[in-house]
Design an enzyme around this catalytic site. Sequence first.
Site, PDB file in Angstrom:
ATOM      1  N   GLU A  74      12.567   2.951  13.645  1.00  0.00           N
ATOM      2  CA  GLU A  74      11.671   4.022  13.189  1.00  0.00           C
ATOM      3  C   GLU A  74      10.455   4.028  14.097  1.00  0.00           C
ATOM      4  OE1 GLU A  74      10.053   3.207   9.237  1.00  0.00           O
ATOM      5  OE2 GLU A  74      10.167   1.054   9.642  1.00  0.00           O
ATOM      6  N   LEU A  94      11.279   1.652   6.695  1.00  0.00           N
ATOM      7  CA  LEU A  94      10.644   2.086   5.461  1.00  0.00           C
ATOM      8  C   LEU A  94      11.369   3.357   5.009  1.00  0.00           C
ATOM      9  CD1 LEU A  94       8.133   1.565   3.585  1.00  0.00           C
ATOM     10  CD2 LEU A  94       7.157   3.541   4.747  1.00  0.00           C
ATOM     11  N   TYR A 133       0.819  -1.212   0.000  1.00  0.00           N
ATOM     12  CA  TYR A 133       0.000   0.000   0.000  1.00  0.00           C
ATOM     13  C   TYR A 133       0.851   1.259   0.000  1.00  0.00           C
ATOM     14  CZ  TYR A 133       0.986   1.078   4.928  1.00  0.00           C
ATOM     15  OH  TYR A 133       1.612   1.420   6.091  1.00  0.00           O
ATOM     16  N   LYS A 149       6.454  -1.818   1.857  1.00  0.00           N
ATOM     17  CA  LYS A 149       5.276  -1.222   2.509  1.00  0.00           C
ATOM     18  C   LYS A 149       4.123  -2.206   2.364  1.00  0.00           C
ATOM     19  CE  LYS A 149       3.354   3.409   3.209  1.00  0.00           C
ATOM     20  NZ  LYS A 149       3.472   3.436   4.648  1.00  0.00           N
TER      21      LYS A 149
HETATM   22  N1  PDD Z   1       3.006   5.418   7.156  1.00  0.00           N
HETATM   23  N2  PDD Z   1       7.705   4.328   8.644  1.00  0.00           N
HETATM   24  C1  PDD Z   1       6.565   3.634   8.718  1.00  0.00           C
HETATM   25  C2  PDD Z   1       6.562   2.336   9.424  1.00  0.00           C
HETATM   26  C3  PDD Z   1       5.391   4.145   8.125  1.00  0.00           C
HETATM   27  O1  PDD Z   1       4.243   3.431   8.196  1.00  0.00           O
HETATM   28  C4  PDD Z   1       5.420   5.405   7.479  1.00  0.00           C
HETATM   29  C5  PDD Z   1       4.211   6.017   6.831  1.00  0.00           C
HETATM   30  C6  PDD Z   1       6.643   6.105   7.444  1.00  0.00           C
HETATM   31  C7  PDD Z   1       6.782   7.443   6.773  1.00  0.00           C
HETATM   32  O2  PDD Z   1       6.798   7.317   5.379  1.00  0.00           O
HETATM   33  P1  PDD Z   1       6.320   8.499   4.422  1.00  0.00           P
HETATM   34  O3  PDD Z   1       7.126   9.695   4.773  1.00  0.00           O
HETATM   35  O4  PDD Z   1       6.640   7.995   3.054  1.00  0.00           O
HETATM   36  O5  PDD Z   1       4.849   8.707   4.665  1.00  0.00           O
HETATM   37  C8  PDD Z   1       7.765   5.526   8.027  1.00  0.00           C
HETATM   38  C9  PDD Z   1       1.764   5.772   6.528  1.00  0.00           C
HETATM   39  C10 PDD Z   1       1.466   7.214   6.545  1.00  0.00           C
HETATM   40  C11 PDD Z   1       0.648   4.901   7.128  1.00  0.00           C
HETATM   41  O6  PDD Z   1       0.880   3.705   7.233  1.00  0.00           O
HETATM   42  O7  PDD Z   1      -0.423   5.410   7.456  1.00  0.00           O
END
Ligand code: PDD
Length: 279
Positions: free
Chosen positions: A179, A203, A33, A147
């Site tokens: 993270e 991620l 996703y 992801k």
């Molecule tokens: N999550 N690390 C994890 C585990 C994440 O789920 C996310 C984002 C990020 C940040 O990635 P980005 O800057 O590309 O949004 C880091 C999304 C927003 C979610 O699962 O809702």
Amino acid sequence: MPDIACVNGRFGSLSDAVINVEDRGFQFGDGVYEVIRTYRGQPFSIKAHLTRLERSAQALQLPLGHEPAQWTSLIDEGLRLSRFPETKIYLQITRGQAPRDHPFPLDLAPTTILTFRELRPLEASVRDAGVKAVTIEDIRWGRCDIKSVNLLANVLARQRAKEAGAFEAILIRGGMVTEGSVSNVVVVRNGAIQTAPEGNKILSGVTRAIVLELARNEGLPVSEDFVSREDLLTASEVFLTGTTVEVLSVVEVDGRAIGDGRPGPMSRLLSARWSALIA
Ligand code: PDD
């Protein structure tokens, strides 16, 4: 305006959208996703999100479902139909539907989903005060760079954070910060910015990459090396990056104040640079 969904290219209201019970996304979490948000009505960093979606899909031998240009036009169509001031766009590809069996047929048609919901930004008072976090053991699998919709460890961690009165769970593997459950974690130590390196333990956040670039443009020293839990707790600043959190200061970890317990200068500077970028 109602929330909108698009399942396998067909648009409708989100409340009417359905998936077959034998969809492997439902039964095995066999899917990937992305979450994309709009600024001033336009999807932000769409190319980086679609590139990551493609990489995640490839890593799981999943077909992409639509070509990148088709994904883009489905996003445009959904935004045209939903017309929220700002939108949270969710994209998902699952391996598709088949009788439940762990190995997958190679010729399955993937299920593709997009949802469009109103994005309500974090309250300014929360952003200005900064948030609390707790550390939790990172029990996720070995490919956190994908992801995947398998989010159980993230779900449990964020729930524990919520129950502890904290905003985010900061995940610790082998004594080192990986993270957050929904964000990347950045610390400031001795005037330098430090965050876990890209690789299979985190991620590769779209926001993380942009914020590190903003920091380098400011001439701030940036190192992509793991930070220990002890160094996290004694950092002068800690902040989160992510699509939903943007640049968000963490002012307390495990009940201990970070710095003077208020958002620090580097977090505030990068947050201001972020605001300028998206304005
Ligand atoms: N999550 N690390 C994890 C585990 C994440 O789920 C996310 C984002 C990020 C940040 O990635 P980005 O800057 O590309 O949004 C880091 C999304 C927003 C979610 O699962 O809702």
